[in-house]
Design a protein around this motif. Sequence first.
Motif, PDB file in Angstrom:
ATOM      1  N   ASN A 248      57.593  81.242  20.535  1.00 36.40           N
ATOM      2  CA  ASN A 248      57.953  82.338  19.617  1.00 36.40           C
ATOM      3  C   ASN A 248      59.424  82.729  19.747  1.00 36.40           C
ATOM      4  O   ASN A 248      60.086  83.015  18.756  1.00 36.40           O
ATOM      5  CB  ASN A 248      57.081  83.570  19.846  1.00 36.40           C
ATOM      6  N   GLU A 249      59.920  82.762  20.972  1.00 34.56           N
ATOM      7  CA  GLU A 249      61.328  83.101  21.202  1.00 34.56           C
ATOM      8  C   GLU A 249      62.253  82.036  20.616  1.00 34.56           C
ATOM      9  O   GLU A 249      63.294  82.354  20.046  1.00 34.56           O
ATOM     10  CB  GLU A 249      61.620  83.212  22.695  1.00 34.56           C
ATOM     11  N   ALA A 250      61.872  80.794  20.752  1.00 32.61           N
ATOM     12  CA  ALA A 250      62.708  79.682  20.294  1.00 32.61           C
ATOM     13  C   ALA A 250      62.823  79.621  18.779  1.00 32.61           C
ATOM     14  O   ALA A 250      63.830  79.184  18.248  1.00 32.61           O
ATOM     15  CB  ALA A 250      62.150  78.362  20.822  1.00 32.61           C
ATOM     16  N   ILE A 251      61.797  80.069  18.085  1.00 33.18           N
ATOM     17  CA  ILE A 251      61.775  79.922  16.621  1.00 33.18           C
ATOM     18  C   ILE A 251      62.008  81.231  15.876  1.00 33.18           C
ATOM     19  O   ILE A 251      61.998  81.252  14.648  1.00 33.18           O
ATOM     20  CB  ILE A 251      60.455  79.277  16.154  1.00 33.18           C
TER      21      ILE A 251
ATOM     22  N   ALA B  73      63.819  74.568  12.780  1.00 31.97           N
ATOM     23  CA  ALA B  73      63.448  74.235  14.154  1.00 31.97           C
ATOM     24  C   ALA B  73      62.619  72.964  14.081  1.00 31.97           C
ATOM     25  O   ALA B  73      61.644  72.894  13.317  1.00 31.97           O
ATOM     26  CB  ALA B  73      62.639  75.356  14.793  1.00 31.97           C
ATOM     27  N   LEU B  74      63.021  71.962  14.840  1.00 33.11           N
ATOM     28  CA  LEU B  74      62.251  70.729  14.966  1.00 33.11           C
ATOM     29  C   LEU B  74      61.596  70.777  16.330  1.00 33.11           C
ATOM     30  O   LEU B  74      62.266  70.661  17.352  1.00 33.11           O
ATOM     31  CB  LEU B  74      63.160  69.506  14.835  1.00 33.11           C
ATOM     32  N   VAL B  75      60.279  70.971  16.353  1.00 38.50           N
ATOM     33  CA  VAL B  75      59.554  71.281  17.582  1.00 38.50           C
ATOM     34  C   VAL B  75      58.789  70.049  18.071  1.00 38.50           C
ATOM     35  O   VAL B  75      58.004  69.455  17.323  1.00 38.50           O
ATOM     36  CB  VAL B  75      58.574  72.452  17.344  1.00 38.50           C
ATOM     37  N   PHE B  76      59.031  69.714  19.335  1.00 37.46           N
ATOM     38  CA  PHE B  76      58.380  68.570  19.973  1.00 37.46           C
ATOM     39  C   PHE B  76      57.682  69.055  21.239  1.00 37.46           C
ATOM     40  O   PHE B  76      58.240  69.848  21.988  1.00 37.46           O
ATOM     41  CB  PHE B  76      59.413  67.501  20.346  1.00 37.46           C
ATOM     42  N   GLY B  77      56.470  68.551  21.480  1.00 35.93           N
ATOM     43  CA  GLY B  77      55.679  68.993  22.622  1.00 35.93           C
ATOM     44  C   GLY B  77      55.943  68.218  23.891  1.00 35.93           C
ATOM     45  O   GLY B  77      56.756  67.291  23.931  1.00 35.93           O
ATOM     46  N   ALA B  78      55.216  68.598  24.925  1.00 34.11           N
ATOM     47  CA  ALA B  78      55.347  67.999  26.248  1.00 34.11           C
ATOM     48  C   ALA B  78      54.977  66.515  26.223  1.00 34.11           C
ATOM     49  O   ALA B  78      54.180  66.070  25.390  1.00 34.11           O
ATOM     50  CB  ALA B  78      54.453  68.734  27.238  1.00 34.11           C
ATOM     51  N   GLU B  79      55.544  65.792  27.168  1.00 27.98           N
ATOM     52  CA  GLU B  79      55.322  64.348  27.234  1.00 27.98           C
ATOM     53  C   GLU B  79      53.854  63.976  27.415  1.00 27.98           C
ATOM     54  O   GLU B  79      53.402  62.969  26.871  1.00 27.98           O
ATOM     55  CB  GLU B  79      56.133  63.737  28.392  1.00 27.98           C
ATOM     56  N   ASP B  80      53.101  64.746  28.157  1.00 28.94           N
ATOM     57  CA  ASP B  80      51.730  64.345  28.457  1.00 28.94           C
ATOM     58  C   ASP B  80      50.704  64.739  27.392  1.00 28.94           C
ATOM     59  O   ASP B  80      49.739  64.022  27.176  1.00 28.94           O
ATOM     60  CB  ASP B  80      51.288  64.887  29.825  1.00 28.94           C
ATOM     61  N   CYS B  81      50.921  65.854  26.704  1.00 28.52           N
ATOM     62  CA  CYS B  81      49.872  66.298  25.775  1.00 28.52           C
ATOM     63  C   CYS B  81      50.403  66.788  24.434  1.00 28.52           C
ATOM     64  O   CYS B  81      49.620  67.228  23.594  1.00 28.52           O
ATOM     65  CB  CYS B  81      49.017  67.375  26.432  1.00 28.52           C
ATOM     66  N   GLY B  82      51.699  66.750  24.219  1.00 29.58           N
ATOM     67  CA  GLY B  82      52.246  67.173  22.927  1.00 29.58           C
ATOM     68  C   GLY B  82      52.135  68.673  22.729  1.00 29.58           C
ATOM     69  O   GLY B  82      52.122  69.452  23.679  1.00 29.58           O
ATOM     70  N   LEU B  83      52.039  69.063  21.467  1.00 31.71           N
ATOM     71  CA  LEU B  83      51.923  70.477  21.110  1.00 31.71           C
ATOM     72  C   LEU B  83      50.471  70.925  21.197  1.00 31.71           C
ATOM     73  O   LEU B  83      49.562  70.205  20.788  1.00 31.71           O
ATOM     74  CB  LEU B  83      52.430  70.713  19.685  1.00 31.71           C
ATOM     75  N   SER B  84      50.252  72.129  21.691  1.00 36.58           N
ATOM     76  CA  SER B  84      48.902  72.695  21.712  1.00 36.58           C
ATOM     77  C   SER B  84      48.532  73.128  20.297  1.00 36.58           C
ATOM     78  O   SER B  84      49.398  73.261  19.428  1.00 36.58           O
ATOM     79  CB  SER B  84      48.847  73.899  22.652  1.00 36.58           C
TER      80      SER B  84
END
Length: 188
Positions: free
Chosen positions: A70-73, A113-124
């Motif tokens: 939320n802060e990032a976007i 904002a181009l949002v990319f998730g974590a390496e192991d599981c991506g975006l929740s």
Amino acid sequence: MFQDKFTIVLVRPQIPENAGFIARSMLAFGFQSLTLVSPSFSLNASSAAFKTTRGSASILETAQQVNHLNEAISEQHVVSGFSRRVHTFERPPLDLFTWISQVIHLDTRTKYALVFGAEDCGLSNKEKHLCHKLVTIPLHDSRLSLNLSHAVTLVLHELFRAAHVQAPGLISSSAPTNPYASHSEIQS
């Protein structure tokens, strides 16, 4: 400049070297704004992230770090999440090329904002629902996914390429207008 309207947001990145590779790709294609959401590593000068930047350390040095997506976007107009897993998303996903065709002609004052998730599981799922659009990168085998730094690089390259092809005046470049030498130039 076209690239100035984009902020790359990495949510819970785990591998510092990926952040360095992403910074390198960002600089190569003219993008400057990077935000990390709850990274699992620090971005101090001794971080492994700086070992892979190859001249783009300034991107990491100026990267914003926040605790929540939320802060990032919060200051962005359009939030696009990139994910291979789209089955639980309420809006129909776009493939990368359809998304680019929509983005390329929008007002340059629009902040993305181009949002990319974590390496192991991506975006929740919760993070996906914060996005206005969900974008997939078409792959030959849909069971596979790309490394985080590769996915970001591919998206940035396609944006850069589309701006050159579809709207050449959007991107300033130091490259000559005709990169090919004439036959007489080669002979001399």
